[in-house]
Motif scaffolding. Sequence first.
Motif, PDB file in Angstrom:
ATOM      1  N   LEU A 278       0.794  -1.194  -0.053  1.00  0.00           N
ATOM      2  CA  LEU A 278      -0.193  -0.180   0.038  1.00  0.00           C
ATOM      3  C   LEU A 278       0.899   1.162   0.015  1.00  0.00           C
ATOM      4  CD1 LEU A 278      -2.767  -0.839   2.510  1.00  0.00           C
ATOM      5  CD2 LEU A 278      -3.246  -0.901  -0.009  1.00  0.00           C
ATOM      6  N   ALA A 303      -5.812  -3.188   6.957  1.00  0.00           N
ATOM      7  CA  ALA A 303      -5.223  -2.581   5.550  1.00  0.00           C
ATOM      8  C   ALA A 303      -6.289  -1.499   5.373  1.00  0.00           C
ATOM      9  CB  ALA A 303      -5.413  -3.729   4.359  1.00  0.00           C
ATOM     10  N   ALA A 307      -5.400   2.728   4.518  1.00  0.00           N
ATOM     11  CA  ALA A 307      -5.820   3.638   3.426  1.00  0.00           C
ATOM     12  C   ALA A 307      -6.718   4.908   4.242  1.00  0.00           C
ATOM     13  CB  ALA A 307      -6.817   2.847   2.591  1.00  0.00           C
ATOM     14  N   VAL A 314     -12.242   3.211   1.443  1.00  0.00           N
ATOM     15  CA  VAL A 314     -12.142   1.885   1.147  1.00  0.00           C
ATOM     16  C   VAL A 314     -13.197   1.039   0.776  1.00  0.00           C
ATOM     17  CG1 VAL A 314     -11.578  -0.238   2.068  1.00  0.00           C
ATOM     18  CG2 VAL A 314     -10.248   1.738   2.788  1.00  0.00           C
ATOM     19  N   LEU A 387      -8.664   1.852  -1.974  1.00  0.00           N
ATOM     20  CA  LEU A 387      -8.479   0.427  -1.802  1.00  0.00           C
ATOM     21  C   LEU A 387      -9.658  -0.420  -1.905  1.00  0.00           C
ATOM     22  CD1 LEU A 387      -6.794  -2.001  -0.693  1.00  0.00           C
ATOM     23  CD2 LEU A 387      -7.310  -1.138   1.704  1.00  0.00           C
ATOM     24  N   THR A 405     -12.261  -1.137 -10.258  1.00  0.00           N
ATOM     25  CA  THR A 405     -11.074  -0.319  -9.979  1.00  0.00           C
ATOM     26  C   THR A 405     -11.059   0.742 -10.910  1.00  0.00           C
ATOM     27  OG1 THR A 405     -10.146  -1.765 -11.233  1.00  0.00           O
ATOM     28  CG2 THR A 405      -9.878  -2.341  -9.014  1.00  0.00           C
ATOM     29  N   PRO A 414      -7.246   2.268  -7.621  1.00  0.00           N
ATOM     30  CA  PRO A 414      -7.191   1.869  -6.146  1.00  0.00           C
ATOM     31  C   PRO A 414      -6.286   0.558  -6.151  1.00  0.00           C
ATOM     32  CG  PRO A 414      -9.171   1.507  -7.303  1.00  0.00           C
ATOM     33  CD  PRO A 414      -8.419   2.296  -8.273  1.00  0.00           C
ATOM     34  N   HIS A 415      -5.740   0.320  -4.890  1.00  0.00           N
ATOM     35  CA  HIS A 415      -5.056  -0.879  -4.486  1.00  0.00           C
ATOM     36  C   HIS A 415      -6.122  -1.915  -4.602  1.00  0.00           C
ATOM     37  CE1 HIS A 415      -1.286   1.117  -3.669  1.00  0.00           C
ATOM     38  NE2 HIS A 415      -1.989   1.922  -3.105  1.00  0.00           N
ATOM     39  N   GLN A 416      -5.764  -3.169  -4.768  1.00  0.00           N
ATOM     40  CA  GLN A 416      -6.780  -4.326  -4.762  1.00  0.00           C
ATOM     41  C   GLN A 416      -6.156  -5.293  -3.685  1.00  0.00           C
ATOM     42  OE1 GLN A 416      -8.529  -6.113  -8.214  1.00  0.00           O
ATOM     43  NE2 GLN A 416      -7.364  -4.276  -9.277  1.00  0.00           N
ATOM     44  N   LEU A 417      -6.966  -5.674  -2.792  1.00  0.00           N
ATOM     45  CA  LEU A 417      -6.983  -7.037  -2.029  1.00  0.00           C
ATOM     46  C   LEU A 417      -8.052  -7.955  -2.017  1.00  0.00           C
ATOM     47  CD1 LEU A 417      -5.064  -7.819   0.283  1.00  0.00           C
ATOM     48  CD2 LEU A 417      -6.661  -6.784   1.816  1.00  0.00           C
TER      49      LEU A 417
END
Length: 685
Positions: A278, A303, A307, A314, A387, A405, A414-417
């Motif tokens: 991140l 996480a 963010a 998020v 995120l 996204t 965005p970040h992806q989890l």
Amino acid sequence: MLRKQAITSLKGVGPKLAEKLRDYGIVEVDDLLFHLPLRYQDRTRITPIGAMIEGVEAVIEGEVRVADITFGRRRSLVARVQDGTGSVTLRFFHFNAAQKNRLRPGTRLRCFGQARRGASGLEIYHPEYQEIESSGLEVDETLTPIYPTTEGIGQKQWRKLCLQVITHLREQAPTDLLPRDAQLDYSLADALIYLHAPPPDASLEQLRDGTHPAQLRLALEELIAHNLSLRALRDRQQAVAAPALPEQTAVQEHFLDQLPFEPTRAQQRVAAEISKDLSNPIPMLRLVQGDVGSGKTLVAAVAALQAISNGYQVAIMAPTELLAEQHLINFTAWFESYPFEITWLSGRIKGKKREAALGTLADGSAALVIGTHALFQDDVMFAKLGLVIVDEQHRFGVHQRLALTGRGQQTTRPHQLVMTATPIPRTLSMVAYADLDCSVIDELPPGRQPVETLLVDNARRDQIVERVANACRSGRQAYWVCTLIEESESLQAQAAEATEQELRSQLSGVEIGLVHGRQKPADKAAMMAAFKAGEVDLLVATTVIEVGVDVPNASLMIIENPERLGLAQLHQLRGRVGRGSTASHCVLLYQTPLGMNSKARLQAMRTSSDGFFIAEKDLELRGPGEVLGTRQTGLMEFRIARLPEHEHLLEQVQTLAEQLRQQHPELAQALIQRWTGDRQAYAQV
Ligand code: ADP
Ligand code: MG
């Protein structure tokens, strides 16, 4: 070069057929080469009737002895055919008078079909057959390929097309795109020729099992192409910057300190891996795997906090409303003392309420949104999405994951989890998630009790009801899970209602509750709360409780018709018990008779509680489409590669794919185009 030409340049392909072929992604002649047979028939030899084997297709020749119409359960035309070695019955349920008249005694026939056991020896239903004139008939020179097809294109048509292509293949081989040092047994052209028209001595067994070297050659190439396409997808996603969200040590540590437990070492390790991702301005693409109950949600929360503390939004997505609600409850409690707003968005939120919810996302007043598929809708916009967390990933397709996204009035991505519900076999994740980095939570929180699993025949249902009664009367809680094959929520709900009624009449003094997908969310939530509070002893439920539901005092689970479910789903369900300190039990109440495959699956459940082991078994017994739940999306539908059969190729796949990416990007692109073609469309995000 002909192969680069339109498919209409082949003999017999007019605009109509061309259109049908386009549905298969076959536009150019070259595409046709890669439309590979599903299986083969051996029409290269005549089998003596006496040597026919039940269940095996064969060509036979013989003389008609008698032909008659019988009036059994179904009216049918029956002909007895005989050669020097034995006799067999041909049976037709659909026939006409002319057909009957031609099957006169003494007529010699060549037939093709599969023998099955009938009342008086072997029979063939609806064989293909033709009369043998005095000159006799030739046998085929190659095995007969059976192509995947739909209505409108017959096997003969496919074969005609492919034979034309093979002729050209022999004249001018297509370019081999794999590196020369890969040491392949077959050139691309030879492998294709072999598989479109295997010689008579080809091993049907090898071809059936996918182990023929020509198949391995193509499977290797296909898996490499697939790997490259996912890596290209990853590159495209990471070509856009993500916001750098540095670690917020004070906030995150304070959060962990207020929890009633210590994170496990595995949770800490995975949280640190995510935290590092991140903090980089490259979009994180990370998959978190962990067994049921390993505590993935906590890792997600840590996480999310990172963010949010950096001023970003998020989004958390779950595949079912019930699971999303559980997340909402958990996160609301965990973040109670934090000064940010949490928004809820599900398909049931409509009209003004929905507008208001969307407003909080668009103007940035909500820091966290939790919801279901509803989050994928086009009109969902974010002010500052940093995120995306997708829980139980494999229920969503890759394209759905990507749809979110690309959202928002922002220039960053965005970040992806991604978190999976249950472990995925390593081989399968190497193939299906080649675009993601992987973290594994390989440790359960301390103090978990193993769940003892019993297989019980439904004939002994009364004993099980008694057992539930005893458990509930001694203060324990239990689940009774009703399953159906049909994915229909309303049928499931009906079954659960019926079971609840029945159990109610059998179990006096036990407080029984019911929860299913057709209830109003408020009713469902109230019921779950009552169960959690111990006001309800026995919860009759559909598989809606499969994921995420968390009631530590429940220590007994009965699953009806477990033979209908996949292993991953059973493992998920079973994970709802064994969360407290009492010894827990899971009863798989099956219906007889059990097939071999069901037996093997239930045995695996009985003997193991290791999600990774169970996932491997599931892959072996049901195949990748079922394990990933992507059957409908077509993502794991290979033309020739098979898992787990070809898993021994995967190491080579990774090495060669990497080599191609680094040294021959143009070949990599050509491979992707060759094997995935139009299916790339989803990746254009
Ligand atoms: P899953 O990985 O299946 O999603 P959850 O995140 O739902 O598991 O966690 C299961 C339960 O374990 C929850 O009640 C959660 O609060 C609890 N839990 C998570 N981490 C720990 C831990 N380190 N110690 C004790 N309990 C934990
Ligand atoms: Mg979970």
